[in-house]
Enzyme design. Structure first.
Site, PDB file in Angstrom:
ATOM      1  N   GLU A 173       0.848  -1.268   0.105  1.00  0.00           N
ATOM      2  CA  GLU A 173       0.159   0.104   0.013  1.00  0.00           C
ATOM      3  C   GLU A 173       0.838   1.254   0.035  1.00  0.00           C
ATOM      4  O   GLU A 173       0.896   2.267   0.918  1.00  0.00           O
ATOM      5  CB  GLU A 173      -0.965  -0.019   1.255  1.00  0.00           C
ATOM      6  CG  GLU A 173      -2.000  -1.167   0.923  1.00  0.00           C
ATOM      7  CD  GLU A 173      -3.299  -1.090   2.148  1.00  0.00           C
ATOM      8  OE1 GLU A 173      -3.222  -0.127   2.860  1.00  0.00           O
ATOM      9  OE2 GLU A 173      -4.178  -1.981   1.647  1.00  0.00           O
ATOM     10  N   GLU A 295      -4.581  -8.534  -0.652  1.00  0.00           N
ATOM     11  CA  GLU A 295      -5.395  -8.378   0.526  1.00  0.00           C
ATOM     12  C   GLU A 295      -6.873  -8.299   0.083  1.00  0.00           C
ATOM     13  O   GLU A 295      -7.012  -7.584  -0.858  1.00  0.00           O
ATOM     14  CB  GLU A 295      -5.031  -7.081   1.058  1.00  0.00           C
ATOM     15  CG  GLU A 295      -3.802  -7.296   2.097  1.00  0.00           C
ATOM     16  CD  GLU A 295      -3.201  -6.067   2.825  1.00  0.00           C
ATOM     17  OE1 GLU A 295      -4.155  -5.207   3.539  1.00  0.00           O
ATOM     18  OE2 GLU A 295      -2.089  -5.807   3.123  1.00  0.00           O
TER      19      GLU A 295
HETATM   20  O1  AHR Z   1      -5.311  -5.802   6.671  1.00  0.00           O
HETATM   21  C1  AHR Z   1      -5.254  -4.924   7.440  1.00  0.00           C
HETATM   22  C2  AHR Z   1      -4.563  -3.897   6.755  1.00  0.00           C
HETATM   23  O2  AHR Z   1      -5.334  -3.348   5.849  1.00  0.00           O
HETATM   24  C3  AHR Z   1      -3.143  -3.871   6.262  1.00  0.00           C
HETATM   25  O3  AHR Z   1      -2.190  -3.718   7.234  1.00  0.00           O
HETATM   26  C4  AHR Z   1      -3.126  -2.951   5.151  1.00  0.00           C
HETATM   27  O4  AHR Z   1      -2.191  -3.416   4.110  1.00  0.00           O
HETATM   28  C5  AHR Z   1      -4.546  -2.766   4.811  1.00  0.00           C
HETATM   29  O5  AHR Z   1      -4.908  -1.368   4.848  1.00  0.00           O
END
Ligand code: AHR
Length: 495
Positions: A173, A295
């Site tokens: 991110e 994710e």
């Molecule tokens: O999964 C939780 C968080 O969500 C992670 O650390 C981040 O990459 C995302 O915003």
């Protein structure tokens, strides 16, 4: 009523097992408590890693696990997590509640955990607050099979043989918690970092940070710069988006409309995949770079009484439907999606497993992973679904949701079909027609279903479990009735 056609002779692509990947972060009780309890714990463990969790995960077959974050990755310095445990520094986890990170679980422990559960490790490097040298040395520590100081350190830490880590993320991110870069600036950083992610004789897989959700602008600007300024740059193998979905209400308290709303939000993954792959195709027409969603999952308000930054949530049949419909989307796009990592394996967000002290349960989402495992490595075959839809209320009006979704894959003469019925109360009768001269000889099915709020608790860890579904199927077409709020996995032997 729904009509489904499956053509076992029309191949989409092999389903990369990594689509069934997981994500574990130093966040809340995912690593500490969920995986790592330490050698001296009264909780049964092997080298500090929980035996019950390893046994449960082995059944779910995670092919790859991403670590150490998430946001944590861009504030993680790998050298803090190697060497004698008693000498490792204690750091503040700035993203997740400012808890003190003891670094007891580092590279060696993570890779050991992966090997125990049968998964490949996927390590995420620190671009936001680290250095190119740090990442380059992490790769050498893990993978160099010669006589260097870093290889010697690895041996002294317990692994004379290389750890053989293939998957390397270049930040996480980086549009946000990973350094707040613009796509162009991240592109420059990506190229610099990825240059030093060397294989030492092994082909590595470098993964660039993709968009937040379906942010097409990030993708276009990143690839435009990569292709214009570094047209010959080859060290990029995957490009990873993140997508989460949630509704008002909580993980276990929601209305029927919120049941539909969450499933519909999960289904927006299809649009993300279609639009992101189209944007990538413009710069990578030979499709050498795989689309990854490293994710994804449901994000609900935390369980009352738990720390707000620990992101601990229960997990019901609603989450299971989101997992199933999302995995079906990835299967249907197996020609482009090469990896996906649900967030997160244990005790955080849409977890497969919940633990409390020495207790453990597998969530409905975890059960879906077990049911869907036969898709791993199968050949996705063209499937079309024509289904009735359901109108549900959202705050500013109404939306509709197609009730049946699914995917199919072939391994030899075994056709594996997964289907969901999102209707909260009604059965759906499904007519399945096989094309290409295929005919069913034998069929069996299992189903996960129940009242829409059902979930497993530490008091009743098996409250919801898959059960066999009676069905008779022979020939080139047959009918099956999908119970309300259900996920079905069917194994069809073809003649
Ligand atoms: O999964 C939780 C968080 O969500 C992670 O650390 C981040 O990459 C995302 O915003």
């Amino acid at each position: 009523m729904a009509r489904i056609t499956i053509n076992p002779t029309d191949f989409v692509s092999t389903i990369n097992p990594n689509i069934y990947g997981h994500f574990t972060e130093h966040l809340g009780w995912c690593v500490y408590g969920g995986i790592w309890v330490g050698e001296n714990s009264s909780i049964p463990n092997t080298d500090g890693i929980r035996d019950d969790v390893v046994a449960a995960l082995r059944k779910l077959k995670p092919p790859v696990i991403r670590w150490p974050g998430g946001c944590f990755a861009d504030d993680y310095h790998w050298e803090d997590g190697v060497g004698p445990r008693a000498e490792r520094p204690r750091r503040v986890n700035i993203h997740w509640g400012e808890v003190v990170e003891p670094n007891s679980f580092g590279t060696q422990e993570f890779v050991r955990f992966c090997r125990m559960v049968g998964a490949e490790p996927y390590l995420v490097g620190n671009v936001g607050s680290g250095t190119v040298r740090e990442l380059r040395e992490w790769v050498e520590y893990c993978n160099f099979d010669g006589d260097s100081t870093l290889a010697e350190r690895r041996a002294a830490d317990g692994s004379p043989a290389p750890l053989d880590v293939t998957y390397w993320g270049i930040g996480n991110e980086n549009w946000g918690c990973g350094g707040s870069f613009s796509p162009e600036d991240y592109c420059t950083e990506f190229r610099r970092y990825a240059t030093y992610v060397r294989g030492f004789g092994k082909q590595l897989f470098a993964i660039a940070c993709g968009p937040s959700g379906n942010d097409i602008e990030w993708t276009i600007r990143f690839f435009r710069k990569l292709r214009r300024d570094y047209w010959d740059f080859r060290n990029i193998h995957g490009f990873a988006a993140h997508y989460y979905s949630g509704t008002a209400g909580t993980a276990t308290t929601y209305t029927v409309d919120q049941w539909y709303e969450l499933i519909a939000k999960g289904l927006r993954m299809e649009q993300l995949v279609v639009q992101q792959r189209a944007a990538m195709d413009a710069y990578d027409p030979e499709r050498k770079i795989g689309l990854i969603v490293d994710e994804w999952g449901t994000w609900h308000p935390v369980e009352p009484g738990t720390p707000p930054r620990f992101l601990y949530q229960q997990n019901t049949l609603r989450d299971a439907l989101v997992a199933a419909t999302t995995l079906d989307i990835f299967n249907r796009h197996a020609d482009k999606v090469v990896m996906a990592n649900i967030a997160q394996t244990i005790n955080v967000l849409q977890a497969m497993i919940l633990t409390h002290e020495d207790q453990m349960l597998v969530t409905p989402t975890g059960l879906v992973y077990g049911m869907y495992a036969p898709h791993q490595g199968g050949t996705a075959v063209r499937t079309t679904i024509d289904s009735a839809s359901m109108v549900y209320k959202v705050r500013d009006g109404e939306e509709d949701l197609s009730l049946v979704s699914g995917s199919a894959s072939l391994k030899g003469s075994r056709l594996f079909v997964t289907l969901t019925n999102s209707h909260a109360e009604d059965d759906v009768e499904v007519n399945i027609a096989l094309l290409g001269g295929a005919s069913v000889r034998e069929a069996q099915a299992e189903v996960l279903t129940g009242e829409i709020h059902m979930h497993n608790t530490f008091e009743m860890p098996n409250a919801i479990q898959p059960r066999s579904l009676a069905m008779t199927a022979t020939g080139a077409s047959f009918k099956v009735t999908l119970p309300p709020a259900s996920v079905t996995a069917m194994t069809l032997r073809l003649s």
